[in-house]
Design a protein around this motif. Structure first.
Motif, PDB file in Angstrom:
ATOM      1  N   GLY A  48       0.877   5.646   0.268  1.00 27.21           N
ATOM      2  CA  GLY A  48       0.015   6.999   0.373  1.00 27.21           C
ATOM      3  C   GLY A  48      -0.057   7.702  -0.953  1.00 27.21           C
ATOM      4  O   GLY A  48       0.516   7.461  -1.929  1.00 27.21           O
ATOM      5  N   PHE A  49      -0.517   8.996  -0.713  1.00 27.19           N
ATOM      6  CA  PHE A  49      -0.605   9.868  -1.956  1.00 27.19           C
ATOM      7  C   PHE A  49       0.122  11.279  -1.739  1.00 27.19           C
ATOM      8  O   PHE A  49       0.312  11.939  -2.266  1.00 27.19           O
ATOM      9  N   LEU A  75       0.864  -1.219  -0.182  1.00 23.95           N
ATOM     10  CA  LEU A  75       0.000   0.093   0.036  1.00 23.95           C
ATOM     11  C   LEU A  75       1.041   1.132   0.109  1.00 23.95           C
ATOM     12  O   LEU A  75       1.889   1.354   0.661  1.00 23.95           O
ATOM     13  N   THR A 113      -0.378  -0.493   9.376  1.00 26.75           N
ATOM     14  CA  THR A 113      -0.979  -0.662   7.945  1.00 26.75           C
ATOM     15  C   THR A 113      -0.526  -1.966   7.501  1.00 26.75           C
ATOM     16  O   THR A 113       0.804  -2.306   7.502  1.00 26.75           O
ATOM     17  N   PHE A 128      -1.431  -7.111   2.963  1.00 29.94           N
ATOM     18  CA  PHE A 128      -1.856  -8.627   3.481  1.00 29.94           C
ATOM     19  C   PHE A 128      -1.022  -9.263   4.435  1.00 29.94           C
ATOM     20  O   PHE A 128       0.148  -9.211   4.025  1.00 29.94           O
ATOM     21  N   THR A 169      -8.656  -3.919   0.091  1.00 34.43           N
ATOM     22  CA  THR A 169      -7.972  -2.560   0.390  1.00 34.43           C
ATOM     23  C   THR A 169      -6.718  -2.212  -0.709  1.00 34.43           C
ATOM     24  O   THR A 169      -6.743  -1.209  -1.271  1.00 34.43           O
ATOM     25  N   LYS A 210      -6.564  -3.302  -3.704  1.00 31.88           N
ATOM     26  CA  LYS A 210      -7.474  -3.023  -4.994  1.00 31.88           C
ATOM     27  C   LYS A 210      -8.002  -1.792  -4.962  1.00 31.88           C
ATOM     28  O   LYS A 210      -7.493  -0.849  -6.015  1.00 31.88           O
ATOM     29  N   GLU A 211      -8.315  -1.138  -3.959  1.00 29.65           N
ATOM     30  CA  GLU A 211      -8.714   0.304  -3.968  1.00 29.65           C
ATOM     31  C   GLU A 211      -7.741   1.088  -4.202  1.00 29.65           C
ATOM     32  O   GLU A 211      -7.614   2.277  -4.814  1.00 29.65           O
TER      33      GLU A 211
END
Lengths: 314, 429
Positions: free
Chosen positions: B131-132, B129, B286, B289, B160, B162-163
């Motif tokens: 951030g932006f 994952l 965070t 998986f 999560t 995937k989003e």
């Protein structure tokens, strides 16, 4: 079996096949393998439903931003006044005694402002400490004045002016306009790297300018003036702003008026440039900032790192 | 030997002898695909002296390309430098699908770009994952946008993820498949004799002791739980910068006999540490998986965890907010339902919920979909890059055009027929 003659009804159609069992509801889980009846790329309407957009964005008001930008133009005026004093000293329009008088009056004014605005913070002991520090500071400058005078004798004037201008620009860019360069006895947060660099740049610029002056007295007076302003003006401005906003506005406008008048007396072109700069900082930039806010797109969601709700004390 | 149905090239900077989630994923997926009758080749960078071609279990051929890693196990990103070697490997092994892993791997992005230029089918799996908001993430997302602008299919390891991937890259959600990781249930079996939970309850924590994995939460939670439950002891495995804080916590509350710090635990010993416990605690802030939870559940431990909804059924995990009080409450609940847990039954359920064979079959479906995608020529593909941004789109188009020209030049200098094809060696036992 009879032969079917024409007229007999056709055989009854076979019963329709039973409808297939409805596929189970899709669940947003990772276990259990592929879900029956759904592909792995199935996306339902709960996709991205936990995304939060622009949750922490501050909505700004034009008038408030313009009022806040007055601090920036106030500081620009202060720096412009310092440069003017340097200019006049270098051109010998200001002599030693008037400079020294200027220094003393500024010091007294500064102290007065501090006394009047900090009602509960200052005590006699603190004041005494300030006076002792100022005495040490002034004595040190006086002793070092001969060193500063001969510091850049071997460097050409053009280099000095170029370096001074660049250092002043660096100082203006990196200055901490939110007022935390001075740790006032009201406990502001500790200075950042850029604010330290900006203070150093201004001090070095003053040393370079002072080293071009004819006599030791001049050097001492100009150094004292520059250091006084660069080191203590943020504190004084912060105290005024904290005390009353009306006083802050009045002080800023008075400074702006004084600076405009002095720059006008010096040279027309500089006056126009300075005016344009002040208008850009006070009017154009706030408007631009508010316009750009529309494009702000902040995304938060379950993929963000969780924020710990307690402080980590090492 | 029968002709393999698919010939897959897995590309990533992260592979054995390095240990980690991505490396395990590639290895197990490749082994299961080999069992299904496909041919799998792995391409990664050199690790120390380990360069050249190596064969692993089951005939898995690994190309350790002689490029040294320069930072964080990534090869130095020379944009076109890997074109010759990727072309050679693709031709030699007669690859049909190229599968890249991990957005952080520069080798993966470069190889996928070259594979697209040469007309191969491309699949990408994202394991993390991002951030932006910070500078590193913004640049990484732009690179990802470039790679995924022209991809056939993408795979993510959780919903999560995937989003997150769809938002970062602007890809259509219908192109992204959700295929989770799995756990090797044959290796992670519960103990033959379960340690008794009457007198001492053991809570196991195995993670890197860094901020991101919630080591600070552990520092707050462990003393509180030890105070509330005198019969609980902790076993903490793993090492990292926050090790010092945990040691200080032990000293401050005099928990030396109740909190055991094992230091770094090699992957082969993880199971032996897990089976000594009753409850597994995961406090990460965070996680795309979390495989550690699956390993613990496979060993029959009840899990207490933060923020990993949807990974385990509700009766095998107790979820908590990343807040010390809530985690203590969750541990209390776990201790209360501990007597009703049967490790063997949990292990058998895990065998049905997660298996690498299932992951491989679902990945095979993704490959088949990718092969059905139409092959577009250069001009049509360039239009996909233009939508990446006002300036970035044009830069990306230039990059692809130069890549195409370099490929044609290579074809002139070393024609395709001159590249010798490697024979398929049968490793059936």
């Amino acid at each position: 079996m009879d032969n079917n003659l024409a007229g007999d009804s056709p055989p009854p159609p076979p019963p329709p096949p039973p409808p297939p069992p409805p596929r189970p509801k899709w669940r947003k889980v990772a276990y259990g393998g592929m879900q029956i009846g759904y592909d792995d790329n199935y996306t339902d309407e709960t996709f991205l439903e936990e995304m939060v957009m622009n949750a922490n964005v501050v909505r700004r008001d034009l008038l408030k931003v313009m009022k806040d930008s007055i601090s920036i133009s106030q500081y620009l005026c202060i720096v412009a006044l310092v440069v003017l004093v340097w200019f006049h000293t270098l051109q010998s329009s200001l002599d030693e005694t008037s400079l020294l008088l200027l220094d003393l009056s500024l010091l007294a004014l500064g102290f007065l402002v501090l006394l009047l605005t900090e009602e509960k913070m200052l005590s006699l002991r603190l004041l005494l400490r300030y006076v002792i520090n100022i005495t040490f500071f002034t004595t040190g400058l006086y002793v070092l004045a001969p060193v500063y005078q001969t510091l850049t004798r071997s460097i050409s004037s053009d280099s000095i002016w170029a370096v001074t201008v660049s250092l002043l620009l660096l100082h203006l860019f990196l200055h901490d306009y939110s007022g935390s360069t001075i740790r006032a006895p009201g406990a502001l947060k500790s200075p950042s790297l850029t604010s330290c660099i900006s203070v150093n740049a201004s001090v070095v610029a003053s040393v370079f300018v002072a080293s071009r002056l004819p006599s030791r007295g001049h050097v001492f007076a100009v150094m004292l003036f520059s250091l006084q302003v660069f080191l203590f003006a943020p504190l004084v401005a912060y105290c005024i702003k904290k005390f009353s906003f009306g006083l802050h506005l009045g002080f800023s406008f008075a400074l702006m008026g004084l600076t405009m008048y002095s720059v006008y007396a010096l040279h027309r072109l500089f006056f126009v440039l300075f005016l344009v700069l002040v208008v850009v900082v006070n009017v154009v930039c706030p408007y631009w900032l508010i316009r750009m806010q529309e494009y702000k797109f902040e995304i938060n969601g379950p993929w963000d790192e969780a924020k710990l709700c307690f402080d980590i004390t090492d | 030997m029968a002709e393999p149905k698919l010939r897959v090239l897995m590309v990533s900077d992260f592979f054995f002898p390095n240990f980690g989630g991505v490396e395990n994923h590639i290895y197990y997926l490749s082994q299961c695909l080999l069992n299904l009758g496909h041919k799998v080749v792995v391409m990664t960078h050199a690790y120390g002296n380990r360069t050249g071609v190596r064969y692993m279990t089951g005939g898995l051929k690994v190309y350790y390309v002689p490029w040294r890693p320069f930072t964080m196990q990534n090869t130095f990103p020379t944009v076109y430098g890997t074109l010759p070697i990727v072309r050679t490997i693709l031709k030699r092994e007669r690859i049909t699908v190229v599968h890249g892993h991990q957005a952080f791997s520069t080798l993966c992005h470069e190889a996928l770009m070259h594979a697209r230029t040469m007309g191969y089918r491309v699949v990408f799996t994202d394991h993390s994952l991002y951030g932006f908001a910070d500078v590193g993430s913004i640049h990484m997302n732009k690179v990802l946008q470039f790679t995924l602008a022209d991809i056939d299919q993408a795979i993510c390891v959780s919903h999560t993820s995937k989003e997150n991937t769809v938002l970062r890259s602007g890809l259509a959600p219908g192109k992204v498949f959700m295929i989770p990781n799995a756990v090797d249930t044959a290796m992670f079996k519960p103990a033959d004799v379960r340690p008794s939970s009457d007198d001492v309850i053991t809570i196991v924590v195995i993670s890197r002791l860094v901020y991101r994995k919630g080591a600070d939460l552990l520092v707050e939670v462990i003393p509180e739980v030890c105070r509330l439950y005198p019969n609980v002891r902790f076993v903490v495995g793993g090492d990292g910068p926050k090790h010092v804080r945990l040691e200080e916590m032990r000293e401050k509350h005099s928990l030396q006999d109740r909190v055991e710090m094992l230091g770094a635990v090699p992957h082969s010993r993880v199971r032996s540490v897990l089976v000594t416990g009753h409850i597994f605690l995961n406090s990460s802030l965070t996680e795309a998986f979390c495989i550690a939870i699956l390993e613990a559940a496979s060993c029959g431990l009840l899990t207490v965890s933060t923020r990993v909804g949807g990974v385990l059924p509700d009766d095998m995990v107790v979820l908590a907010e990343p807040d010390p009080d809530d985690m203590v409450r969750a541990i209390e609940k776990a201790i209360s339902i501990l007597p009703s847990i049967n490790p063997e039954e949990m292990h058998n359920r895990m065998k049905k919920l997660y298996s690498w064979q299932d992951v491989a079959k679902r990945t095979e479906i993704v490959y088949d979909r990718a092969l059905k995608c139409s092959n577009r020529n250069l001009l049509e593909r360039l239009s996909r890059f233009l939508s990446c941004g006002a300036w970035a789109g044009k830069v990306f188009c230039m990059v692809m055009i130069i890549d195409y020209l370099l490929w044609r030049l290579l074809q002139l200098l070393q024609p395709d027929d001159d590249i010798e094809e490697a024979p398929d060696i049968n490793f059936c036992n």
